[in-house]
Design an enzyme around this catalytic site. Structure first.
Site, PDB file in Angstrom:
ATOM      1  N   CYS A  49      24.694   0.868   1.909  1.00 46.78           N
ATOM      2  CA  CYS A  49      25.207  -0.426   1.427  1.00 46.78           C
ATOM      3  C   CYS A  49      25.422  -0.459  -0.080  1.00 46.78           C
ATOM      4  O   CYS A  49      25.872  -1.472  -0.614  1.00 46.78           O
ATOM      5  CB  CYS A  49      24.271  -1.558   1.838  1.00 46.78           C
ATOM      6  SG  CYS A  49      22.782  -1.660   0.831  1.00 46.78           S
TER       7      CYS A  49
ATOM      8  N   THR B  47     -11.766   1.949   2.480  1.00 45.77           N
ATOM      9  CA  THR B  47     -11.047   0.907   1.743  1.00 45.77           C
ATOM     10  C   THR B  47     -12.048  -0.039   1.087  1.00 45.77           C
ATOM     11  O   THR B  47     -13.067  -0.384   1.686  1.00 45.77           O
ATOM     12  CB  THR B  47     -10.057   0.132   2.646  1.00 45.77           C
ATOM     13  OG1 THR B  47      -9.529  -0.967   1.905  1.00 45.77           O
ATOM     14  CG2 THR B  47     -10.687  -0.389   3.929  1.00 45.77           C
TER      15      THR B  47
ATOM     16  N   HIS C  53       1.698  -0.241   3.013  1.00 46.14           N
ATOM     17  CA  HIS C  53       2.101  -0.068   1.612  1.00 46.14           C
ATOM     18  C   HIS C  53       3.173   1.004   1.460  1.00 46.14           C
ATOM     19  O   HIS C  53       3.420   1.491   0.354  1.00 46.14           O
ATOM     20  CB  HIS C  53       0.883   0.248   0.736  1.00 46.14           C
ATOM     21  CG  HIS C  53      -0.042  -0.930   0.600  1.00 46.14           C
ATOM     22  ND1 HIS C  53      -1.298  -0.855   0.048  1.00 46.14           N
ATOM     23  CD2 HIS C  53       0.122  -2.234   0.945  1.00 46.14           C
ATOM     24  CE1 HIS C  53      -1.876  -2.053   0.070  1.00 46.14           C
ATOM     25  NE2 HIS C  53      -1.036  -2.896   0.612  1.00 46.14           N
TER      26      HIS C  53
ATOM     27  N   ASP D  22       0.275   8.096   0.866  1.00 47.22           N
ATOM     28  CA  ASP D  22       0.367   9.549   0.738  1.00 47.22           C
ATOM     29  C   ASP D  22       1.036  10.234   1.931  1.00 47.22           C
ATOM     30  O   ASP D  22       1.355  11.429   1.868  1.00 47.22           O
ATOM     31  CB  ASP D  22      -1.028  10.167   0.494  1.00 47.22           C
ATOM     32  CG  ASP D  22      -2.062   9.735   1.536  1.00 47.22           C
ATOM     33  OD1 ASP D  22      -1.708   9.597   2.720  1.00 47.22           O
ATOM     34  OD2 ASP D  22      -3.231   9.557   1.145  1.00 47.22           O
TER      35      ASP D  22
ATOM     36  N   ASN E 108     -17.784   4.028   4.833  1.00 46.56           N
ATOM     37  CA  ASN E 108     -17.577   4.065   3.388  1.00 46.56           C
ATOM     38  C   ASN E 108     -18.908   4.419   2.733  1.00 46.56           C
ATOM     39  O   ASN E 108     -19.925   3.818   3.090  1.00 46.56           O
ATOM     40  CB  ASN E 108     -17.113   2.663   2.917  1.00 46.56           C
ATOM     41  CG  ASN E 108     -16.468   2.687   1.551  1.00 46.56           C
ATOM     42  OD1 ASN E 108     -17.016   3.251   0.614  1.00 46.56           O
ATOM     43  ND2 ASN E 108     -15.294   2.080   1.439  1.00 46.56           N
TER      44      ASN E 108
ATOM     45  N   CYS F 113      19.510  -3.227   2.208  1.00 48.98           N
ATOM     46  CA  CYS F 113      19.580  -3.240   3.679  1.00 48.98           C
ATOM     47  C   CYS F 113      18.295  -2.741   4.335  1.00 48.98           C
ATOM     48  O   CYS F 113      18.190  -2.760   5.566  1.00 48.98           O
ATOM     49  CB  CYS F 113      20.768  -2.395   4.147  1.00 48.98           C
ATOM     50  SG  CYS F 113      20.577  -0.634   3.837  1.00 48.98           S
TER      51      CYS F 113
ATOM     52  N   ALA G 163     -15.626   9.688   4.925  1.00 46.85           N
ATOM     53  CA  ALA G 163     -14.765   9.722   6.115  1.00 46.85           C
ATOM     54  C   ALA G 163     -14.706  11.143   6.681  1.00 46.85           C
ATOM     55  O   ALA G 163     -14.722  11.351   7.896  1.00 46.85           O
ATOM     56  CB  ALA G 163     -13.363   9.232   5.749  1.00 46.85           C
TER      57      ALA G 163
ATOM     58  N   CYS H 157      22.234   3.145  -2.520  1.00 47.17           N
ATOM     59  CA  CYS H 157      22.028   3.354  -1.083  1.00 47.17           C
ATOM     60  C   CYS H 157      23.308   3.886  -0.453  1.00 47.17           C
ATOM     61  O   CYS H 157      24.400   3.365  -0.717  1.00 47.17           O
ATOM     62  CB  CYS H 157      21.632   2.032  -0.437  1.00 47.17           C
ATOM     63  SG  CYS H 157      21.612   2.076   1.366  1.00 47.17           S
TER      64      CYS H 157
ATOM     65  N   CYS I 178      15.882   1.170   0.652  1.00 47.42           N
ATOM     66  CA  CYS I 178      16.913   0.383  -0.028  1.00 47.42           C
ATOM     67  C   CYS I 178      16.488  -1.081  -0.048  1.00 47.42           C
ATOM     68  O   CYS I 178      16.081  -1.626   0.972  1.00 47.42           O
ATOM     69  CB  CYS I 178      18.249   0.533   0.693  1.00 47.42           C
ATOM     70  SG  CYS I 178      19.471  -0.668   0.130  1.00 47.42           S
TER      71      CYS I 178
HETATM   72  P1  NAD Z   1      -9.656   1.642  -3.447  1.00 51.72           P
HETATM   73  O1  NAD Z   1      -9.334   2.678  -4.471  1.00 51.72           O
HETATM   74  O2  NAD Z   1      -9.685   0.223  -3.875  1.00 51.72           O
HETATM   75  O3  NAD Z   1     -11.102   1.953  -2.833  1.00 51.72           O
HETATM   76  C1  NAD Z   1     -11.394   3.219  -2.321  1.00 51.72           C
HETATM   77  C2  NAD Z   1     -12.577   3.088  -1.396  1.00 51.72           C
HETATM   78  O4  NAD Z   1     -12.828   4.365  -0.831  1.00 51.72           O
HETATM   79  C3  NAD Z   1     -13.843   2.633  -2.096  1.00 51.72           C
HETATM   80  O5  NAD Z   1     -14.438   1.589  -1.347  1.00 51.72           O
HETATM   81  C4  NAD Z   1     -14.727   3.891  -2.064  1.00 51.72           C
HETATM   82  O6  NAD Z   1     -16.091   3.577  -1.958  1.00 51.72           O
HETATM   83  C5  NAD Z   1     -14.212   4.582  -0.834  1.00 51.72           C
HETATM   84  N1  NAD Z   1     -14.406   6.029  -0.807  1.00 51.72           N
HETATM   85  C6  NAD Z   1     -14.432   6.898  -1.846  1.00 51.72           C
HETATM   86  N2  NAD Z   1     -14.589   8.158  -1.385  1.00 51.72           N
HETATM   87  C7  NAD Z   1     -14.648   8.072  -0.033  1.00 51.72           C
HETATM   88  C8  NAD Z   1     -14.782   9.019   1.008  1.00 51.72           C
HETATM   89  N3  NAD Z   1     -14.894  10.330   0.726  1.00 51.72           N
HETATM   90  N4  NAD Z   1     -14.805   8.591   2.288  1.00 51.72           N
HETATM   91  C9  NAD Z   1     -14.686   7.262   2.577  1.00 51.72           C
HETATM   92  N5  NAD Z   1     -14.561   6.311   1.625  1.00 51.72           N
HETATM   93  C10 NAD Z   1     -14.544   6.707   0.335  1.00 51.72           C
HETATM   94  O7  NAD Z   1      -8.690   1.899  -2.209  1.00 51.72           O
HETATM   95  P2  NAD Z   1      -7.972   0.910  -1.190  1.00 51.72           P
HETATM   96  O8  NAD Z   1      -8.951  -0.071  -0.641  1.00 51.72           O
HETATM   97  O9  NAD Z   1      -7.194   1.772  -0.286  1.00 51.72           O
HETATM   98  O10 NAD Z   1      -6.964   0.036  -2.063  1.00 51.72           O
HETATM   99  C11 NAD Z   1      -6.267   0.602  -3.143  1.00 51.72           C
HETATM  100  C12 NAD Z   1      -4.779   0.569  -3.096  1.00 51.72           C
HETATM  101  O11 NAD Z   1      -4.419   1.764  -3.731  1.00 51.72           O
HETATM  102  C13 NAD Z   1      -4.109   0.637  -1.779  1.00 51.72           C
HETATM  103  O12 NAD Z   1      -3.175  -0.358  -1.800  1.00 51.72           O
HETATM  104  C14 NAD Z   1      -3.375   1.974  -1.719  1.00 51.72           C
HETATM  105  O13 NAD Z   1      -2.011   1.767  -1.455  1.00 51.72           O
HETATM  106  C15 NAD Z   1      -3.437   2.520  -3.101  1.00 51.72           C
HETATM  107  N6  NAD Z   1      -3.871   3.929  -3.218  1.00 51.72           N
HETATM  108  C16 NAD Z   1      -3.456   4.822  -2.289  1.00 51.72           C
HETATM  109  C17 NAD Z   1      -3.847   6.143  -2.393  1.00 51.72           C
HETATM  110  C18 NAD Z   1      -3.379   7.107  -1.337  1.00 51.72           C
HETATM  111  O14 NAD Z   1      -2.307   6.904  -0.768  1.00 51.72           O
HETATM  112  N7  NAD Z   1      -4.154   8.146  -1.019  1.00 51.72           N
HETATM  113  C19 NAD Z   1      -4.678   6.568  -3.443  1.00 51.72           C
HETATM  114  C20 NAD Z   1      -5.064   5.598  -4.396  1.00 51.72           C
HETATM  115  C21 NAD Z   1      -4.662   4.283  -4.263  1.00 51.72           C
HETATM  116 ZN    ZN Z   2      21.168  -0.212   1.677  1.00 56.60          ZN
END
Ligand code: NAD
Ligand code: ZN
Length: 260
Positions: A162, A200, A129, A114, A225, A140, A243, A159, A137
């Site tokens: 390239c 996470t 990620h 995000d 968490n 390159c 968090a 791109c 791209c």
């Molecule tokens: P996940 O969706 O697998 O797990 C989310 C975790 O956050 C859970 O363990 C949950 O209990 C916890 N959680 C929920 N609310 C919370 C809060 N208010 N405070 C703290 N923790 C809280 O997420 P992940 O482990 O990041 O893996 C999922 C994949 O999804 C990643 O690869 C990521 O790239 C992608 N993703 C990213 C976003 C983003 O960029 N915001 C959103 C959704 C998924």
């Molecule tokens: Zn390129």
């Protein structure tokens, strides 16, 4: 401090030499971005998507980009995208920046796409990620800001450097993590004697494996968490809080410790 686990976490962090945060979707939950897993998760709502998104993109980049510009991607993608477009950094992101400025936090390895950590002002940030507000791209590796994207007549967008195929910088399911980012994350994990795993689930590889590597090398794992995760068994301390509540409180305590 009301949560005894948080007080213990502050103590462990203050006595560590090299603290690395590993962040996930829960960090951005209060910014209005849904997580994948969990009660309000996108997959709970829409079902788990196929894990071969990258292979499908490579088979037909033009078809993928056509669905993208006509807003006909999978429903969960559309919902995530609309949340991403509106999201702003929340107090948890700002508290991480505070910890970095205190030099308590040496680096952050983020799974989020995000871009909110960067927008909040984190500088020692490795977005393994990728970042949806950028393009990358495949030829390159050039990364460019997405800005206001006007789709070109020819899709996929070529791109400028390239002529290769351009995609979002965010890593798709089935796509390898760009080697420069993986190496940077690995370096920080090797240095870490304390990992702060925030929001996470610890299920996505290879990101989740990094915490296990650090644990095997003797690092203390602290988890923030509200729910149990796959990392809970290796965590010395599990702070069961959001968090957005835990991190500002942690920053307050550590500011006093560091500034004496
Ligand atoms: P996940 O969706 O697998 O797990 C989310 C975790 O956050 C859970 O363990 C949950 O209990 C916890 N959680 C929920 N609310 C919370 C809060 N208010 N405070 C703290 N923790 C809280 O997420 P992940 O482990 O990041 O893996 C999922 C994949 O999804 C990643 O690869 C990521 O790239 C992608 N993703 C990213 C976003 C983003 O960029 N915001 C959103 C959704 C998924
Ligand atoms: Zn390129």
């Amino acid at each position: 401090m009301t949560n005894p686990m948080l007080a213990a976490a502050a103590h462990a962090i203050a006595s560590a030499r090299h603290v690395v945060a590993m962040t996930g979707a829960g960090l951005s939950a209060e910014s209005g971005i849904p997580t994948f897993r969990g009660d309000d998760g996108l997959w709970t709502k829409f079902g788990e998507p196929r894990m071969d998104g990258y292979q499908n993109f490579l088979k037909d980049p033009k078809g993928w980009w056509t669905r993208e510009v006509t807003h006909t991607q999978d429903p969960y993608v559309l919902e995530l995208r609309s949340a991403l477009e509106q999201a702003q950094p929340n107090p948890a992101h700002h508290a991480l920046v505070g910890l970095e400025r205190l030099d308590v936090l040496k680096a952050t390895v983020s799974q989020n796409v995000d871009g909110l950590e960067e927008r909040a002002g984190l500088t020692r940030l490795i977005e393994i990620h990728g970042n949806r507000s950028k393009f990358r791209c495949l030829g390159c590796g050039l990364r460019t800001p997405r800005g206001t994207f006007v789709p070109p007549r020819e899709l996929p967008p070529p791109c400028a450097q390239c002529g290769g195929i351009v995609k979002y910088d965010s890593v798709m399911f089935g796509e390898p993590i760009p080697p420069d980012r993986m190496a940077a994350a690995q370096t920080e994990i090797d240095r870490a004697d304390c990992i702060l795993a925030i929001g996470t689930s610890g299920t996505v590889r290879p990101a989740s494996g990094l915490a296990w590597i650090a644990h095997a090398a003797g690092a203390t794992i602290i988890e923030i968490n509200p729910n149990e995760t796959r990392m809970t068994p290796i965590a010395s301390l599990s702070v069961r809080a959001k968090a957005v509540d835990a991190l500002p409180e942690l920053l307050g305590v550590l500011s006093n410790v560091v500034r004496g």
